[in-house]
Design a protein around this motif. Structure first.
Motif, mmCIF file in Angstrom:
data_model
loop_
_atom_site.group_PDB
_atom_site.id
_atom_site.type_symbol
_atom_site.label_atom_id
_atom_site.label_comp_id
_atom_site.label_asym_id
_atom_site.label_seq_id
_atom_site.Cartn_x
_atom_site.Cartn_y
_atom_site.Cartn_z
ATOM 1 N N ASP A 84 24.465 -6.505 34.018
ATOM 2 C CA ASP A 84 24.379 -5.151 33.480
ATOM 3 C C ASP A 84 25.058 -4.197 34.455
ATOM 4 N N MET A 85 26.155 -3.600 34.017
ATOM 5 C CA MET A 85 26.915 -2.680 34.859
ATOM 6 C C MET A 85 26.069 -1.459 35.239
ATOM 7 N N LYS A 86 25.006 -1.212 34.497
ATOM 8 C CA LYS A 86 24.134 -0.067 34.793
ATOM 9 C C LYS A 86 23.098 -0.390 35.864
ATOM 10 N N ASN A 87 23.027 -1.652 36.265
ATOM 11 C CA ASN A 87 22.060 -2.083 37.274
ATOM 12 C C ASN A 87 22.769 -2.190 38.624
ATOM 13 N N PRO A 88 22.530 -1.234 39.535
ATOM 14 C CA PRO A 88 23.226 -1.241 40.824
ATOM 15 C C PRO A 88 23.045 -2.533 41.631
ATOM 16 N N SER A 89 21.891 -3.160 41.523
ATOM 17 C CA SER A 89 21.665 -4.407 42.263
ATOM 18 C C SER A 89 22.582 -5.515 41.768
ATOM 19 N N LYS A 90 22.755 -5.584 40.462
ATOM 20 C CA LYS A 90 23.627 -6.618 39.902
ATOM 21 C C LYS A 90 25.094 -6.321 40.203
ATOM 22 N N VAL A 91 25.466 -5.056 40.155
ATOM 23 C CA VAL A 91 26.835 -4.665 40.498
ATOM 24 C C VAL A 91 27.122 -5.028 41.954
ATOM 25 N N ALA A 115 39.751 -2.992 40.535
ATOM 26 C CA ALA A 115 40.149 -1.639 40.124
ATOM 27 C C ALA A 115 39.686 -1.347 38.696
ATOM 28 N N GLU A 116 39.812 -2.312 37.807
ATOM 29 C CA GLU A 116 39.344 -2.130 36.427
ATOM 30 C C GLU A 116 37.838 -1.885 36.388
ATOM 31 N N GLN A 117 37.112 -2.617 37.211
ATOM 32 C CA GLN A 117 35.661 -2.450 37.229
ATOM 33 C C GLN A 117 35.263 -1.124 37.875
ATOM 34 N N ILE A 118 36.008 -0.685 38.872
ATOM 35 C CA ILE A 118 35.747 0.622 39.487
ATOM 36 C C ILE A 118 35.928 1.716 38.446
ATOM 37 N N GLU A 119 36.975 1.606 37.651
ATOM 38 C CA GLU A 119 37.229 2.605 36.608
ATOM 39 C C GLU A 119 36.070 2.652 35.605
ATOM 40 N N LYS A 120 35.578 1.500 35.177
ATOM 41 C CA LYS A 120 34.449 1.449 34.245
ATOM 42 C C LYS A 120 33.180 1.989 34.904
ATOM 43 N N LEU A 121 32.931 1.544 36.114
ATOM 44 C CA LEU A 121 31.705 1.920 36.810
ATOM 45 C C LEU A 121 31.672 3.402 37.159
ATOM 46 N N ASP A 122 32.824 3.989 37.400
ATOM 47 C CA ASP A 122 32.900 5.405 37.762
ATOM 48 C C ASP A 122 32.301 6.291 36.673
ATOM 49 N N ILE A 173 29.751 5.364 34.802
ATOM 50 C CA ILE A 173 28.319 5.063 34.742
ATOM 51 C C ILE A 173 27.605 5.469 36.026
ATOM 52 N N ASN A 174 28.200 5.087 37.160
ATOM 53 C CA ASN A 174 27.582 5.309 38.467
ATOM 54 C C ASN A 174 28.691 5.585 39.484
ATOM 55 N N PRO A 175 29.125 6.843 39.583
ATOM 56 C CA PRO A 175 30.256 7.150 40.466
ATOM 57 C C PRO A 175 30.011 6.841 41.937
ATOM 58 N N GLN A 176 28.768 6.880 42.375
ATOM 59 C CA GLN A 176 28.484 6.561 43.776
ATOM 60 C C GLN A 176 28.793 5.100 44.061
ATOM 61 N N TRP A 177 28.414 4.210 43.147
ATOM 62 C CA TRP A 177 28.700 2.788 43.329
ATOM 63 C C TRP A 177 30.186 2.522 43.186
ATOM 64 N N ALA A 178 30.852 3.255 42.294
ATOM 65 C CA ALA A 178 32.304 3.095 42.155
ATOM 66 C C ALA A 178 32.991 3.439 43.472
ATOM 67 N N ALA A 179 32.531 4.496 44.121
ATOM 68 C CA ALA A 179 33.103 4.894 45.411
ATOM 69 C C ALA A 179 32.869 3.815 46.466
ATOM 70 N N VAL A 180 31.677 3.241 46.458
ATOM 71 C CA VAL A 180 31.373 2.161 47.404
ATOM 72 C C VAL A 180 32.322 0.979 47.170
ATOM 73 N N LEU A 181 32.528 0.610 45.922
ATOM 74 C CA LEU A 181 33.430 -0.503 45.621
ATOM 75 C C LEU A 181 34.868 -0.180 45.998
ATOM 76 N N ALA A 182 35.271 1.063 45.841
ATOM 77 C CA ALA A 182 36.625 1.463 46.225
ATOM 78 C C ALA A 182 36.879 1.236 47.711
ATOM 79 N N GLU A 183 35.835 1.343 48.502
ATOM 80 C CA GLU A 183 35.962 1.102 49.949
ATOM 81 C C GLU A 183 36.447 -0.315 50.247
ATOM 82 N N SER A 184 36.237 -1.239 49.324
ATOM 83 C CA SER A 184 36.694 -2.619 49.519
ATOM 84 C C SER A 184 38.198 -2.681 49.750
#
Length: 115
Positions: A22-29, A53-60, A62-73
């Motif tokens: 579930d993309m809405k579940n930060p633990s699973k992401v 990058a595709e997942q960051i775009e989707k996640l942004d 739903i949860n922009p904070q997690w998208a930012a964390v993933l972008a750090e990768s």
């Protein structure tokens, strides 16, 4: 997500469609995409960059904070071969220019590209 082989990207794609993911579940992401972003072998491929990058775009959306964390990768791309670095830059440039990213995610992507 942590297995350092090229087949990991295909497995991540399959897991993204699994009913329990579930993309809405930060633990699973974090468990799937966050770990994938630290996988130096599987993530640092053209296909790996595109996938994240595709997942960051989707996640942004739903949860922009997690998208930012993933972008750090993508900070690790500076240490990769010139060809991989160029692939990452292309993916990040597209993300920055075509996705309507939240400020924090856009800032991180911009910093990585401007270095």
């Amino acid at each position: 997500a942590r297995v350092p082989v090229s087949e990991t990207v295909a497995k991540i794609k399959k897991l993204l469609t699994h009913p329990l993911f579930d993309m809405k579940n930060p633990s699973k992401v974090g468990a799937l995409l966050g770990v994938f972003g630290t996988n130096l072998v599987a993530f640092n491929t053209r296909e790996g960059y595109t996938l994240l990058a595709e997942q960051i775009e989707k996640l942004d959306k739903i949860n922009p904070q997690w998208a930012a964390v993933l972008a750090e990768s993508f900070r690790s791309v500076k240490k990769m071969t010139p060809a991989l670095y160029e692939s990452a830059k292309k993916v990040l440039t597209r993300l920055r220019e075509t996705a309507n990213l939240h400020e924090e995610t856009r800032e991180i992507v911009g910093k990585i590209l401007d270095v």
